[in-house]
Scaffold this motif. Structure first.
Motif, PDB file in Angstrom:
ATOM      1  N   ASN A 126       0.813  -1.208   0.000  1.00  0.00           N
ATOM      2  CA  ASN A 126       0.000   0.000   0.000  1.00  0.00           C
ATOM      3  C   ASN A 126       0.853   1.268   0.000  1.00  0.00           C
ATOM      4  N   ASP A 127       2.141   1.087   0.226  1.00  0.00           N
ATOM      5  CA  ASP A 127       3.062   2.220   0.215  1.00  0.00           C
ATOM      6  C   ASP A 127       3.295   2.644  -1.235  1.00  0.00           C
ATOM      7  N   SER A 128       3.015   3.898  -1.533  1.00  0.00           N
ATOM      8  CA  SER A 128       3.152   4.373  -2.906  1.00  0.00           C
ATOM      9  C   SER A 128       4.593   4.340  -3.401  1.00  0.00           C
ATOM     10  N   LEU A 129       5.538   4.262  -2.464  1.00  0.00           N
ATOM     11  CA  LEU A 129       6.950   4.233  -2.860  1.00  0.00           C
ATOM     12  C   LEU A 129       7.427   2.831  -3.221  1.00  0.00           C
ATOM     13  N   VAL A 130       6.608   1.841  -2.934  1.00  0.00           N
ATOM     14  CA  VAL A 130       7.000   0.453  -3.199  1.00  0.00           C
ATOM     15  C   VAL A 130       6.365  -0.009  -4.506  1.00  0.00           C
ATOM     16  N   PRO A 131       7.153  -0.588  -5.440  1.00  0.00           N
ATOM     17  CA  PRO A 131       6.580  -1.078  -6.706  1.00  0.00           C
ATOM     18  C   PRO A 131       5.477  -2.087  -6.439  1.00  0.00           C
ATOM     19  N   GLN A 132       4.363  -1.959  -7.164  1.00  0.00           N
ATOM     20  CA  GLN A 132       3.243  -2.876  -6.967  1.00  0.00           C
ATOM     21  C   GLN A 132       3.571  -4.241  -7.564  1.00  0.00           C
ATOM     22  N   LEU A 133       3.301  -5.291  -6.796  1.00  0.00           N
ATOM     23  CA  LEU A 133       3.646  -6.647  -7.209  1.00  0.00           C
ATOM     24  C   LEU A 133       2.414  -7.509  -7.455  1.00  0.00           C
ATOM     25  N   THR A 134       1.248  -6.888  -7.608  1.00  0.00           N
ATOM     26  CA  THR A 134       0.024  -7.670  -7.736  1.00  0.00           C
ATOM     27  C   THR A 134       0.014  -8.536  -8.982  1.00  0.00           C
ATOM     28  N   ALA A 135       0.819  -8.182  -9.978  1.00  0.00           N
ATOM     29  CA  ALA A 135       0.832  -8.977 -11.211  1.00  0.00           C
ATOM     30  C   ALA A 135       1.269 -10.406 -10.951  1.00  0.00           C
ATOM     31  N   HIS A 136       1.969 -10.618  -9.843  1.00  0.00           N
ATOM     32  CA  HIS A 136       2.475 -11.954  -9.561  1.00  0.00           C
ATOM     33  C   HIS A 136       1.779 -12.600  -8.364  1.00  0.00           C
ATOM     34  N   LEU A 137       0.675 -12.021  -7.908  1.00  0.00           N
ATOM     35  CA  LEU A 137      -0.062 -12.670  -6.839  1.00  0.00           C
ATOM     36  C   LEU A 137      -0.559 -14.024  -7.350  1.00  0.00           C
ATOM     37  N   PRO A 138      -0.268 -15.114  -6.638  1.00  0.00           N
ATOM     38  CA  PRO A 138      -0.672 -16.442  -7.115  1.00  0.00           C
ATOM     39  C   PRO A 138      -2.152 -16.547  -7.429  1.00  0.00           C
ATOM     40  N   VAL A 139      -2.998 -15.887  -6.634  1.00  0.00           N
ATOM     41  CA  VAL A 139      -4.436 -16.001  -6.859  1.00  0.00           C
ATOM     42  C   VAL A 139      -4.843 -15.364  -8.191  1.00  0.00           C
ATOM     43  N   PHE A 140      -4.121 -14.329  -8.628  1.00  0.00           N
ATOM     44  CA  PHE A 140      -4.429 -13.717  -9.921  1.00  0.00           C
ATOM     45  C   PHE A 140      -3.838 -14.529 -11.074  1.00  0.00           C
ATOM     46  N   LEU A 141      -2.671 -15.126 -10.841  1.00  0.00           N
ATOM     47  CA  LEU A 141      -2.117 -16.047 -11.838  1.00  0.00           C
ATOM     48  C   LEU A 141      -3.085 -17.205 -12.059  1.00  0.00           C
ATOM     49  N   GLN A 142      -3.667 -17.683 -10.958  1.00  0.00           N
ATOM     50  CA  GLN A 142      -4.637 -18.772 -11.021  1.00  0.00           C
ATOM     51  C   GLN A 142      -5.909 -18.340 -11.754  1.00  0.00           C
ATOM     52  N   GLN A 143      -6.326 -17.114 -11.517  1.00  0.00           N
ATOM     53  CA  GLN A 143      -7.509 -16.573 -12.182  1.00  0.00           C
ATOM     54  C   GLN A 143      -7.305 -16.542 -13.698  1.00  0.00           C
ATOM     55  N   ALA A 144      -6.145 -16.050 -14.126  1.00  0.00           N
ATOM     56  CA  ALA A 144      -5.844 -15.973 -15.562  1.00  0.00           C
ATOM     57  C   ALA A 144      -5.751 -17.367 -16.178  1.00  0.00           C
ATOM     58  N   ALA A 145      -5.098 -18.284 -15.462  1.00  0.00           N
ATOM     59  CA  ALA A 145      -4.946 -19.649 -15.973  1.00  0.00           C
ATOM     60  C   ALA A 145      -6.294 -20.357 -16.063  1.00  0.00           C
ATOM     61  N   ALA A 146      -7.184 -20.090 -15.100  1.00  0.00           N
ATOM     62  CA  ALA A 146      -8.516 -20.695 -15.125  1.00  0.00           C
ATOM     63  C   ALA A 146      -9.294 -20.215 -16.349  1.00  0.00           C
ATOM     64  N   ALA A 147      -9.192 -18.932 -16.640  1.00  0.00           N
ATOM     65  CA  ALA A 147      -9.871 -18.389 -17.826  1.00  0.00           C
ATOM     66  C   ALA A 147      -9.342 -19.050 -19.095  1.00  0.00           C
TER      67      ALA A 147
END
Length: 442
Positions: free
Chosen positions: A282-303
């Motif tokens: 949530n810190d704006s100074l930290v690069p966002q890493l949500t692209a590699h959240l396993p649950v989102f990887l799973q979401q894309a793979a399920a689709a």
């Protein structure tokens, strides 16, 4: 009465054996080098001729030394290669029996679990187990009865060498063929490997599971959950093998459970997304890493998996309409935190729109004409053109094609509806990410 020539041969054999008995580690290493160099690929009769009908006398010395030094790893690779020459020789059943009688299989399996042993030595142990398994059903059963499946599977998960892991796969594949008494044990061992941390081990296990599944014919209750969790991987080669296995599994009794599970993955639960998004992000100074959240990887793979299944079988596509796949795909397209989820969901939805007029009507109405035309023109790149308001509309969609199908009298398979819980998950999911967006704008 022996001839002079035979006496000379026997004398050479006794001298050779005496040299071995009196040699230290370095000298024995040289003896093994020479033995491997001169006897590789020889048949059993040729080995007997080389040792004046006393080859077993040397083999027993090799097996005795193996039991003495295998925990230290000294000359272990050469020693195992030398034993392999005996066991691999044509017409070498006698040598095999002699090796097994002194606990050879147990020794080989124990080598796999010793941390101080080098990877190369363990690979030689695997190769010897392959040779033993190739002798037939009785010997495969012996390996399995010696807790071999567990030892071999654990080694596959821990091994750092892809070459060695591929040798292990060959062994497991051998153990699942022509081994009706223990093939289920091998099958369960392969399923147990799916959550392991090694991508190569996952890939090889999935490949071998496809073979095992076709041989066994029935499914284990845990296979659906395990294979769906594998979709969280970042490794495309593992994802590919998982989807290939899913394509096979829809032909078994777990089809409905599998389809339901895939559709559910399109809308991750809030507990999953919150758990995988630490406060530091949530810190704006930290690069966002949500692209590699396993649950989102799973979401894309399920689709992606849903698209593969739907394209391969229209009946499966129709069944997924009853599971509200269109509603879930639209929600996944609204996940602006993961562009690949949006992309895969959009491509999958495009197929359903093209195949089913009722889907096209509901999607057009849900998207609005402007966004729908962008969708038709290039579904793959649509995620780059969706603004935050459109993403929220997609995530909050109320499309219910299954209700229309039900009212129209279109039959469905024997999968129980689970819409209440599914809708609750979606509402939580939407609320959570809308809250995140609002906090990010403040």
């Amino acid at each position: 009465m022996t001839s002079i020539k035979e006496q000379a041969a026997i004398s050479r054999l006794l001298s050779f054996l005496q040299d071995w008995d009196n040699a230290g580690k370095v000298a024995r290493s040289h003896i093994l080098d020479n033995f491997i160099k001169t006897n590789q690929g020889k048949t059993s009769p040729e080995l007997e001729q080389e040792f004046s009908q006393g080859a077993s006398l040397f083999l027993v010395r090799l097996t005795t030394w193996l039991r003495l030094i295998y925990m230290t790893g000294s000359c272990l690779d050469k020693l195992l290669q030398s034993i392999g020459i005996f066991l691999s020789a044509v017409s070498s059943n006698r040598y095999l029996i002699e090796f097994l009688e002194v606990g050879g299989v147990l020794t080989l399996l124990e080598i796999l679990g010793l941390e101080e042993i080098k990877e190369e030595d363990k690979k030689e142990s695997i190769k010897l187990l392959q040779v033993i398994a190739n002798y037939g059903r009785k010997y495969k059963e012996l390996i399995c009865e010696s807790y071999g499946v567990r030892s071999i599977a654990e080694f596959l998960a821990k091994s750092k060498s892809e070459e060695t892991q591929e040798e292990v796969q060959v062994l497991l594949d051998s153990l699942v063929h022509g081994n009706p008494k223990y093939q289920n044990q091998v099958y369960k061992g392969l399923i147990a490997l799916l959550p392991c941390a090694s991508p190569k081990a996952q890939q090889l296990s999935l490949q071998t599971l496809r073979t095992a599944q076709s041989i066994i014919g029935t499914t284990h209750p845990s296979i659906v959950e395990c294979v769906l969790k594998v979709l969280r991987t970042m490794h495309l080669e593992v994802q590919y093998e998982a989807i290939e296995l899913i394509k096979d599994l829809v032909n078994y009794d777990v089809c409905q459970e599998l389809l339901k599970g895939l559709v559910e993955l399109l809308i991750p639960s809030v507990s999953e997304t919150r758990k995988l998004q630490p406060k530091i992000l949530n810190d704006s100074l930290v690069p966002q890493l949500t692209a590699h959240l396993p649950v989102f990887l799973q979401q894309a793979a399920a689709a992606k998996a849903i698209r593969v299944l739907a394209r391969s079988n229209t009946s499966i596509a129709e069944e997924m309409l009853h599971l509200r796949v269109v509603h879930s795909l639209l929600a996944a397209m609204g996940n602006s935190d993961h562009c690949n989820s949006q992309r895969q969901a959009s491509l999958t939805l495009e197929y359903f729109v093209q195949m089913f007029p009722v889907v096209e009507e509901h999607v057009r109405r849900s998207m609005g004409e402007e966004l729908y035309q962008l969708f038709l023109s290039n579904a793959e790149d649509l995620y780059m053109k969706i603004d935050s308001i459109q993403a929220d509309i997609l995530a909050a969609n109320k499309v219910n094609v299954s209700k229309v199908l039900h009212q129209g009298g279109v039959p469905r398979s024997n999968t129980a509806f689970y819409l209440e819980a599914h809708d609750k998950d979606q509402l939580d999911y939407i609320s959570y990410f809308q809250k995140e967006d609002m906090e990010g704008k403040e």
